[in-house]
Design a protein around this motif. Structure first.
Motif, PDB file in Angstrom:
ATOM      1  N   ALA A 242     -20.219   2.972  31.291  1.00  0.00           N
ATOM      2  CA  ALA A 242     -19.292   3.429  30.252  1.00  0.00           C
ATOM      3  C   ALA A 242     -19.752   2.996  28.869  1.00  0.00           C
ATOM      4  O   ALA A 242     -19.639   3.750  27.891  1.00  0.00           O
ATOM      5  CB  ALA A 242     -17.894   2.895  30.540  1.00  0.00           C
ATOM      6  N   VAL A 243     -20.290   1.785  28.773  1.00  0.00           N
ATOM      7  CA  VAL A 243     -20.772   1.278  27.485  1.00  0.00           C
ATOM      8  C   VAL A 243     -22.013   2.036  27.032  1.00  0.00           C
ATOM      9  O   VAL A 243     -22.197   2.311  25.843  1.00  0.00           O
ATOM     10  CB  VAL A 243     -21.070  -0.228  27.587  1.00  0.00           C
ATOM     11  CG1 VAL A 243     -21.707  -0.743  26.299  1.00  0.00           C
ATOM     12  CG2 VAL A 243     -19.791  -1.001  27.892  1.00  0.00           C
ATOM     13  N   MET A 244     -22.854   2.433  27.990  1.00  0.00           N
ATOM     14  CA  MET A 244     -24.119   3.090  27.641  1.00  0.00           C
ATOM     15  C   MET A 244     -24.003   4.603  27.495  1.00  0.00           C
ATOM     16  O   MET A 244     -24.908   5.249  26.971  1.00  0.00           O
ATOM     17  CB  MET A 244     -25.172   2.767  28.705  1.00  0.00           C
ATOM     18  CG  MET A 244     -25.537   1.306  28.798  1.00  0.00           C
ATOM     19  SD  MET A 244     -26.890   0.995  29.963  1.00  0.00           S
ATOM     20  CE  MET A 244     -26.139   1.501  31.535  1.00  0.00           C
ATOM     21  N   LEU A 245     -22.906   5.192  27.959  1.00  0.00           N
ATOM     22  CA  LEU A 245     -22.810   6.654  27.985  1.00  0.00           C
ATOM     23  C   LEU A 245     -22.884   7.276  26.599  1.00  0.00           C
ATOM     24  O   LEU A 245     -23.530   8.314  26.418  1.00  0.00           O
ATOM     25  CB  LEU A 245     -21.518   7.088  28.686  1.00  0.00           C
ATOM     26  CG  LEU A 245     -21.605   7.299  30.190  1.00  0.00           C
ATOM     27  CD1 LEU A 245     -20.266   7.767  30.735  1.00  0.00           C
ATOM     28  CD2 LEU A 245     -22.691   8.301  30.546  1.00  0.00           C
TER      29      LEU A 245
ATOM     30  N   ALA B 297     -22.647   2.953  38.596  1.00  0.00           N
ATOM     31  CA  ALA B 297     -22.942   3.488  37.264  1.00  0.00           C
ATOM     32  C   ALA B 297     -23.176   4.988  37.315  1.00  0.00           C
ATOM     33  O   ALA B 297     -22.643   5.751  36.494  1.00  0.00           O
ATOM     34  CB  ALA B 297     -24.164   2.774  36.685  1.00  0.00           C
ATOM     35  N   LEU B 298     -23.966   5.435  38.272  1.00  0.00           N
ATOM     36  CA  LEU B 298     -24.261   6.859  38.389  1.00  0.00           C
ATOM     37  C   LEU B 298     -23.030   7.671  38.765  1.00  0.00           C
ATOM     38  O   LEU B 298     -22.810   8.775  38.262  1.00  0.00           O
ATOM     39  CB  LEU B 298     -25.365   7.078  39.435  1.00  0.00           C
ATOM     40  CG  LEU B 298     -26.776   6.691  38.993  1.00  0.00           C
ATOM     41  CD1 LEU B 298     -27.714   6.681  40.190  1.00  0.00           C
ATOM     42  CD2 LEU B 298     -27.286   7.659  37.927  1.00  0.00           C
ATOM     43  N   TYR B 299     -22.214   7.118  39.654  1.00  0.00           N
ATOM     44  CA  TYR B 299     -21.014   7.832  40.089  1.00  0.00           C
ATOM     45  C   TYR B 299     -20.050   8.008  38.922  1.00  0.00           C
ATOM     46  O   TYR B 299     -19.507   9.099  38.704  1.00  0.00           O
ATOM     47  CB  TYR B 299     -20.353   7.053  41.225  1.00  0.00           C
ATOM     48  CG  TYR B 299     -19.155   7.744  41.834  1.00  0.00           C
ATOM     49  CD1 TYR B 299     -19.313   8.902  42.587  1.00  0.00           C
ATOM     50  CD2 TYR B 299     -17.868   7.247  41.655  1.00  0.00           C
ATOM     51  CE1 TYR B 299     -18.213   9.543  43.150  1.00  0.00           C
ATOM     52  CE2 TYR B 299     -16.771   7.881  42.209  1.00  0.00           C
ATOM     53  CZ  TYR B 299     -16.946   9.020  42.959  1.00  0.00           C
ATOM     54  OH  TYR B 299     -15.863   9.659  43.504  1.00  0.00           O
ATOM     55  N   MET B 300     -19.831   6.952  38.147  1.00  0.00           N
ATOM     56  CA  MET B 300     -18.934   7.041  37.001  1.00  0.00           C
ATOM     57  C   MET B 300     -19.472   8.017  35.960  1.00  0.00           C
ATOM     58  O   MET B 300     -18.738   8.863  35.430  1.00  0.00           O
ATOM     59  CB  MET B 300     -18.737   5.660  36.383  1.00  0.00           C
ATOM     60  CG  MET B 300     -17.580   5.582  35.392  1.00  0.00           C
ATOM     61  SD  MET B 300     -17.926   6.304  33.786  1.00  0.00           S
ATOM     62  CE  MET B 300     -18.805   4.956  33.029  1.00  0.00           C
ATOM     63  N   ALA B 301     -20.772   7.953  35.682  1.00  0.00           N
ATOM     64  CA  ALA B 301     -21.358   8.831  34.674  1.00  0.00           C
ATOM     65  C   ALA B 301     -21.277  10.296  35.103  1.00  0.00           C
ATOM     66  O   ALA B 301     -21.003  11.180  34.282  1.00  0.00           O
ATOM     67  CB  ALA B 301     -22.815   8.431  34.428  1.00  0.00           C
ATOM     68  N   THR B 302     -21.493  10.549  36.382  1.00  0.00           N
ATOM     69  CA  THR B 302     -21.449  11.928  36.876  1.00  0.00           C
ATOM     70  C   THR B 302     -20.042  12.503  36.779  1.00  0.00           C
ATOM     71  O   THR B 302     -19.837  13.613  36.266  1.00  0.00           O
ATOM     72  CB  THR B 302     -21.927  11.991  38.339  1.00  0.00           C
ATOM     73  OG1 THR B 302     -23.252  11.446  38.429  1.00  0.00           O
ATOM     74  CG2 THR B 302     -21.957  13.428  38.835  1.00  0.00           C
TER      75      THR B 302
END
Length: 433
Positions: A279-282, A327-332
């Protein structure tokens, strides 16, 4: 809405809006309680039954109502003031959590009782979920919507970090009843937050559509818009083949690593760390790669990373792998959800969100139950790795047959002014807490 100056921090821009801060904070407290309950019930069911199918089945019951009720929830949310609508649903969830708490304190908590209340809680969550998502779209402008959904996922996963840690402590000291009590009390934070939000409500000049025509209109928008349809199909597939890693964490910890609530808490917390980090890096990643390209990369990588998680030789390696998977699941999912919200006008956002929630719920309910059932017969790792690799194969097939498929998810330029309808979705004149 009063805005703060956070323009330098693209991932945090939504925090510049007062109402969003209230919603975010209340949801965080509630989700800490929710994760305490989920871990307590997951360990309880797995310990009592000793079957992965039972654990997966209970998890599926929470999402099963989305098959029928999600479009209804979206249509209702577009008819009423979303703040009041979410408040009523929150009271229902608090009542159900209170019943579980009483059963646990009186020694009457059983697996069938957990199943029934999980199903009813799933009904309530399905009905208010689209309204909550649309409320977020209502309290921030469209240019900060990706930040808002990223931070909303972050608070959910902060709950995933804090909740299991607190649950492990509470379970060790007092047992499941006290963890369930914490969840019951946590709903007060949502009610206080909603009370403090200055919701704009519905446009008084706008006449709400009838329930069934409203559902049909939302479904038609989702079907005819190529970008939304692609996202919906991706959500369904991802939730069926990859997302069950969430519900099967207790099974993995107990069956593979022969440990209980401590190992379960470690894996759930590690997933939350990954999601919050993402979330911070998105924000910077979206600015660097663009939302479409970032979504393409996360969809491509999540399958092999999920397979690596399930093949981890030790618990600590699994914890590291689930950080990346989280991380990948949240970003997707953030990319999917943002795409859906940006491609429609305000009066359709809750209905499109409800269809998105239906795809997520249908896929997850079927996937977590089926993978749990097959895990009892052929082994946890064999079935979960196979599903993760199947998802990768489907993504590669799509890229081979339609290399420019994700171009359809670009935000229509006509949506640049917040709330303006888009020509690409204009059919009639226009689709965790």
């Amino acid at each position: 809405m009063r805005a703060l100056h956070l323009s330098r921090f693209s991932s945090l821009r939504a925090f510049g809006h007062r109402d969003f801060v209230h919603v975010w904070s209340g949801a965080l407290v509630s989700n800490i309680g929710t994760w305490m309950e989920l871990l307590a019930l997951g360990v309880f069911v797995t310990t009592v039954t000793g079957r992965a199918e039972a654990t997966g089945g209970i998890a599926a019951l929470t999402y099963l109502p989305a098959v029928v009720l999600s479009p209804v929830g979206g249509a209702l949310a577009d008819r009423f003031d979303r703040r009041a609508y979410v408040a009523v649903g929150t009271l229902v969830q608090a009542l159900l959590a209170g019943i579980l708490t009483v059963l646990a304190f009186t020694g009457r908590l059983t697996v069938p009782a957990v199943a029934v209340i999980s199903f009813l809680n799933g009904c309530a969550n399905t009905l208010i979920g689209p309204a909550f998502s649309a409320l977020i779209s209502e309290v921030v402008p469209s240019e900060d919507l990706h930040s808002a959904f990223s931070l909303s996922s972050a608070q959910y996963n902060l709950g995933r970090i804090i909740g299991p840690m607190l649950a492990a402590l509470v379970l060790a000291v007092g047992g499941p009843a006290w963890a369930l009590l914490c969840n019951t009390l946590s709903f007060l934070a949502v009610l206080v937050a909603l009370w403090r939000v200055r919701s704009s409500g519905r446009d008084a000049a706008q006449v709400p559509e009838e329930l069934w025509p409203g559902i049909v209109r939302g479904a038609r928008v989702a079907w005819q818009d190529r970008g939304i349809l692609l996202v919906m199909m991706g959500t369904l597939t991802l939730s069926a083949l990859v997302a069950p890693f969430i519900g099967l964490v207790p099974v993995y910890a107990i069956r593979v690593f022969h440990q209980g609530e401590v190992a379960t808490s470690l894996l759930v917390t590690a997933q939350g760390v990954g999601a919050v980090s993402a979330a911070v890096m998105l924000g910077p990643l979206v600015e660097w790669l663009g939302r479409k390209r970032l979504m393409e990369w996360t969809v491509l990588l999540i399958g092999p990373v999920a397979a690596l998680y399930w093949m981890a030789p030790t618990l600590h390696v699994a914890a590291l792998a689930i950080v990346a998977l989280g991380a990948l699941y949240m970003a997707t999912l953030t990319g999917f959800n943002t795409t859906c919200q940006l491609r429609v006008s305000r009066d359709l956002q809750a209905r499109i969100s409800s269809i998105y929630g239906m795809m997520l719920g249908v896929g997850y309910a079927g996937g977590v139950w089926l993978q749990g059932a097959l895990a009892d017969r052929v082994g946890v790792r064999f079935i979960t790795v196979s599903c993760a690799l199947l998802f990768l194969a489907l993504v590669l097939t799509l890229r081979l047959l339609r290399p420019r498929a994700f171009d359809a998810t670009e935000t229509p330029s006509a949506l640049a002014p917040a709330g303006a309808p888009s020509p690409s979705v204009h059919l009639e004149g226009p689709g965790d807490f």
